[in-house]
Design an enzyme around this catalytic site. Structure first.
Site, PDB file in Angstrom:
ATOM      1  CG  HIS A 112      -1.146  -2.685   8.609  1.00 50.64           C
ATOM      2  ND1 HIS A 112      -0.361  -3.346   7.686  1.00 50.64           N
ATOM      3  CD2 HIS A 112      -2.040  -3.608   9.062  1.00 50.64           C
ATOM      4  CE1 HIS A 112      -0.774  -4.600   7.575  1.00 50.64           C
ATOM      5  NE2 HIS A 112      -1.777  -4.784   8.405  1.00 50.64           N
TER       6      HIS A 112
ATOM      7  CE1 TYR B 281       0.973  -0.063   4.476  1.00 48.96           C
ATOM      8  CE2 TYR B 281      -0.133  -2.177   4.212  1.00 48.96           C
ATOM      9  CZ  TYR B 281       0.678  -1.338   4.944  1.00 48.96           C
ATOM     10  OH  TYR B 281       1.207  -1.775   6.141  1.00 48.96           O
TER      11      TYR B 281
ATOM     12  CB  SER C 240       2.224  -9.141   8.716  1.00 50.18           C
ATOM     13  OG  SER C 240       2.830  -8.739   9.942  1.00 50.18           O
ATOM     14  CG  ASN C 241       4.414  -2.636   7.971  1.00 49.57           C
ATOM     15  OD1 ASN C 241       5.369  -2.491   8.719  1.00 49.57           O
ATOM     16  ND2 ASN C 241       3.746  -1.616   7.477  1.00 49.57           N
ATOM     17  CD1 TRP C 242      -1.713  -6.827  12.531  1.00 50.02           C
ATOM     18  CD2 TRP C 242      -0.320  -6.706  14.270  1.00 50.02           C
ATOM     19  NE1 TRP C 242      -2.474  -6.757  13.676  1.00 50.02           N
ATOM     20  CE2 TRP C 242      -1.628  -6.683  14.756  1.00 50.02           C
ATOM     21  CE3 TRP C 242       0.737  -6.637  15.191  1.00 50.02           C
ATOM     22  CZ2 TRP C 242      -1.921  -6.607  16.116  1.00 50.02           C
ATOM     23  CZ3 TRP C 242       0.451  -6.549  16.532  1.00 50.02           C
ATOM     24  CH2 TRP C 242      -0.869  -6.535  16.989  1.00 50.02           C
TER      25      TRP C 242
END
Length: 257
Positions: free
Chosen positions: A216, A180, A212-214
């Site tokens: 975000h 994104y 995942s870059n969780w």
């Protein structure tokens, strides 16, 4: 992924994600996605105080970490972090990251002795200018978020060519994460940034990683579906052998799982 816990003191102006970054919520995501191993990356909100990250790591099985390390820290402290599972040093060089290019060469040399890598995030438009420095570092490097380009990149773009040369050099890894960032085509497929990911997988599947870059942290709305982001890997890496490398073998080699 990152952990955020309000029990730990953030830096003044430190950015907390709009979504919960608590360990309990990550465990739910981990179960949903079927993930058994974790790499916790120190959140910039806490600066070089890695206490929150280390506390989460202590509660997770099969875990490694990437730390933010102050230049004044002793080798003994780096050794302590290494014993606790840290395997890299984070250089988030966008505004708010809290580190600068000035200390990179010195710190890369210091952590190289522990077998660590340097994880970098910066504007993709800077690759052509920064590549000679990055290629000279005495340790592996990990480039965040598919290079953090601002949208589609032409095949003859100088910055894309510089990233490709780094990858071809054999000591540069790329995280296939957060498409994104910079995407103009948008969800759910992020076709423009996805095309870059697909080309990197084709060129060097043995040095690609998925993340995942969780949770975000830079997004304030329009959050992606984490399962959908993982599913995108099947679009970028069409063979089972490539996915095995990206999800299992490559992180085992880089992080020492």
């Amino acid at each position: 992924m990152h952990i955020y816990d309000p029990a730990y003191q953030a830096l003044p102006g430190g950015n907390f994600p709009a979504l919960s970054g608590a360990l309990a919520d990550y465990r739910k995501l981990q179960q949903r996605l079927g993930l058994s191993r974790t790499v916790v990356v120190q959140a910039t909100a806490y600066g070089a105080d890695n206490s929150c990250t280390l506390a989460a790591m202590a509660q997770l099985p099969d875990v490694r970490g990437v730390a933010i390390v102050a230049t004044a820290v002793s080798d003994a402290e780096i050794g302590r972090l290494n014993a606790l599972g840290m395997r890299g040093i984070r250089y988030h060089l966008l505004p708010g990251g809290g580190v600068t290019w000035d200390s990179l060469v010195t710190m890369a040399a210091r952590v190289a002795g522990f077998g660590w890598h340097v994880q970098l995030q910066f504007e993709g438009l800077e690759f052509a200018a920064r590549a000679p420095l990055l290629a000279s570092l005495p340790c592996d490097i990990v480039i965040d978020h598919i290079g953090r380009f601002r949208g589609p990149v032409a095949a003859d773009d100088a910055n894309w060519a510089a990233l490709r040369r780094l990858v071809d050099g054999g000591r540069c890894w790329v995280k296939l994460s957060a498409p994104y960032h910079g995407s103009r085509s948008g969800p759910p497929y992020y076709e423009d940034i996805g095309a870059l990911a697909r080309e990197l997988v084709r060129a060097a599947p043995e040095r690609m990683l998925w993340a995942s870059n969780w949770p975000h942290p830079s997004l304030k709305s329009n959050f992606p579906d984490d399962a959908g982001l993982l599913d995108l890997l099947a679009e970028w890496a069409s063979s089972e052998a490539a996915r095995q490398r990206i999800l299992v073998d490559n992180p085992a080699k880089l992080y020492g799982f």
